[in-house]
Design an enzyme around this catalytic site. Sequence first.
Site, PDB file in Angstrom:
ATOM      1  N   LYS A  70       8.301  -6.333   6.207  1.00  0.00           N
ATOM      2  CA  LYS A  70       7.772  -7.333   7.148  1.00  0.00           C
ATOM      3  C   LYS A  70       6.249  -7.200   7.125  1.00  0.00           C
ATOM      4  O   LYS A  70       5.691  -6.245   7.667  1.00  0.00           O
ATOM      5  CB  LYS A  70       8.279  -7.113   8.572  1.00  0.00           C
ATOM      6  CG  LYS A  70       9.773  -7.344   8.767  1.00  0.00           C
ATOM      7  CD  LYS A  70      10.548  -6.076   8.670  1.00  0.00           C
ATOM      8  CE  LYS A  70      12.030  -6.315   8.936  1.00  0.00           C
ATOM      9  NZ  LYS A  70      12.849  -5.167   8.488  1.00  0.00           N
ATOM     10  N   ASP A  72      -6.246 -14.086   5.564  1.00  0.00           N
ATOM     11  CA  ASP A  72      -7.627 -14.043   5.053  1.00  0.00           C
ATOM     12  C   ASP A  72      -8.057 -12.644   4.623  1.00  0.00           C
ATOM     13  O   ASP A  72      -9.262 -12.350   4.569  1.00  0.00           O
ATOM     14  CB  ASP A  72      -8.611 -14.578   6.111  1.00  0.00           C
ATOM     15  CG  ASP A  72      -8.478 -16.080   6.310  1.00  0.00           C
ATOM     16  OD1 ASP A  72      -7.871 -16.736   5.451  1.00  0.00           O
ATOM     17  OD2 ASP A  72      -8.966 -16.575   7.337  1.00  0.00           O
TER      18      ASP A  72
END
Length: 484
Positions: free
Chosen positions: A226, A231
């Site tokens: 997970k 960015d």
Amino acid sequence: MDKIYHILTLVSIGIYWLLVALVTFRIVLKKRAVSVSLAWLMVIYILPILGVFCYFLFGELNLGRKRAERAKAMSPSFSDWFTQLNSCQAHITENMGAHIYKIDELCNHRMGIPALSGNSLSLQTDPKVILNTIITDIEQARYSIRMVFYIWHIGGLADAVASSLIQAAKRGVDVKVLLDSAGSHRFIKSHWYTIMTNAGVQIVQALEVRPWRIFLHRLDLRQHRKIIVIDDTVAYTGSMNMVDPAYFKRDSGVGQWVDIMIRLTGPTVNVLSAIHCWDWEFETGRREFPQIPQCTVNNGLPQHPIQVVPSGPGMPEYLISQALILAIHQANQSIRITTPYFVPSSELLSALKTAAHRGIQIELIIPHKNDSTMVKWASRSYYGELLDIGISIYEFYGGLLHTKSVVIDQQFCLVGTVNMDMRSLWLNFEVTLAVDDIEFTRELYQLQNEYIEQSYPVTYEQWKERPHYNRVLERIYYLFNPLL
């Protein structure tokens, strides 16, 4: 005609026993834990035809030819990328605590991944806060979003996350989502999958399950990580799938799933991004690397070194298991573990026993109700020997406790996606963070205190009085522990 039937019967029996003999030799010749080999031999002999069939499906780590070749070709390039991090300022070995220093040595030697300082961490425990924070970060994304999840389940705030990804893709953000084919099969068949892909969100099924490929690769090998990276500046990892617990498995009878996520900034974000890039190339063959992180560290601020420990096929074998056992052996006072599935390997069980015999206080917190009946009884088969040597066991009654965490001496912790079972430790794609941050560790320890407050202790005297049919079920499933 009777003679022909008799001959055909003898031939069929002969072919079957020849097949059993060949599979037996194959099992014996494989270099793996004796318990695993014995468990498979038992399955084959007790379930004659079905056992052989199951062994061909699940008995060996078969990635499939293309994936195996791809994983082999990927390793040198990723190892070179990770090794570059050793020369950056964020790899400050002289300021590392004793616990993480040894794990840094292990991961560096085996995969080239160093522990990096200069991170900030936020422990998030409320699912609504987690999902809303993820949405806020997605809305601020400028150029890339990378995600990998075992389960994406539609409903509630998970749909709001999907909507935010659609909007991000429409404004030009490169959105890559990797979902396990088995764990997310309902989502992949839903209208959300179509809407998202039409909007430009790249969704790839990991380890796609197809009936006609059952003999080409192992079906129960799963992508269990997970990870969210936005960015290359903000990342999330932890135990929570992309689900809203209020809408997930409501009829399972175990209550809401209880999870955590860690929000990170700093150099470790780029390492998690690289793990996603590994998984993406493993599935698609398309290579890309995140940028090398800005490694400047403010010496006046806490360093918070974090070691990313990944594992899975194509990566060094048993890396998370080794890091976990290494941490247990370094404990001086206490070990506290939360896990939804406790079916330890012989090595992990031995490490816990050794720690208990050294006088280390060990506490195990697991859910009272479990979504896997087999794992429930297999876990309980260990209660007697653990309680007998002074290990405390708490059964959590506040839902399905899905948090995977280990706190050592209230100073150091491991947290991530890996369960305390052999499937997670030996087989699946997993990721764990080893965190050398006393404040964060104590915050996690306090959360574990809250779990204990919602739990009942299991006493040795009480356990000895359990019904006999419970003992029978425990012994039956104990025999299959290496295969769970």
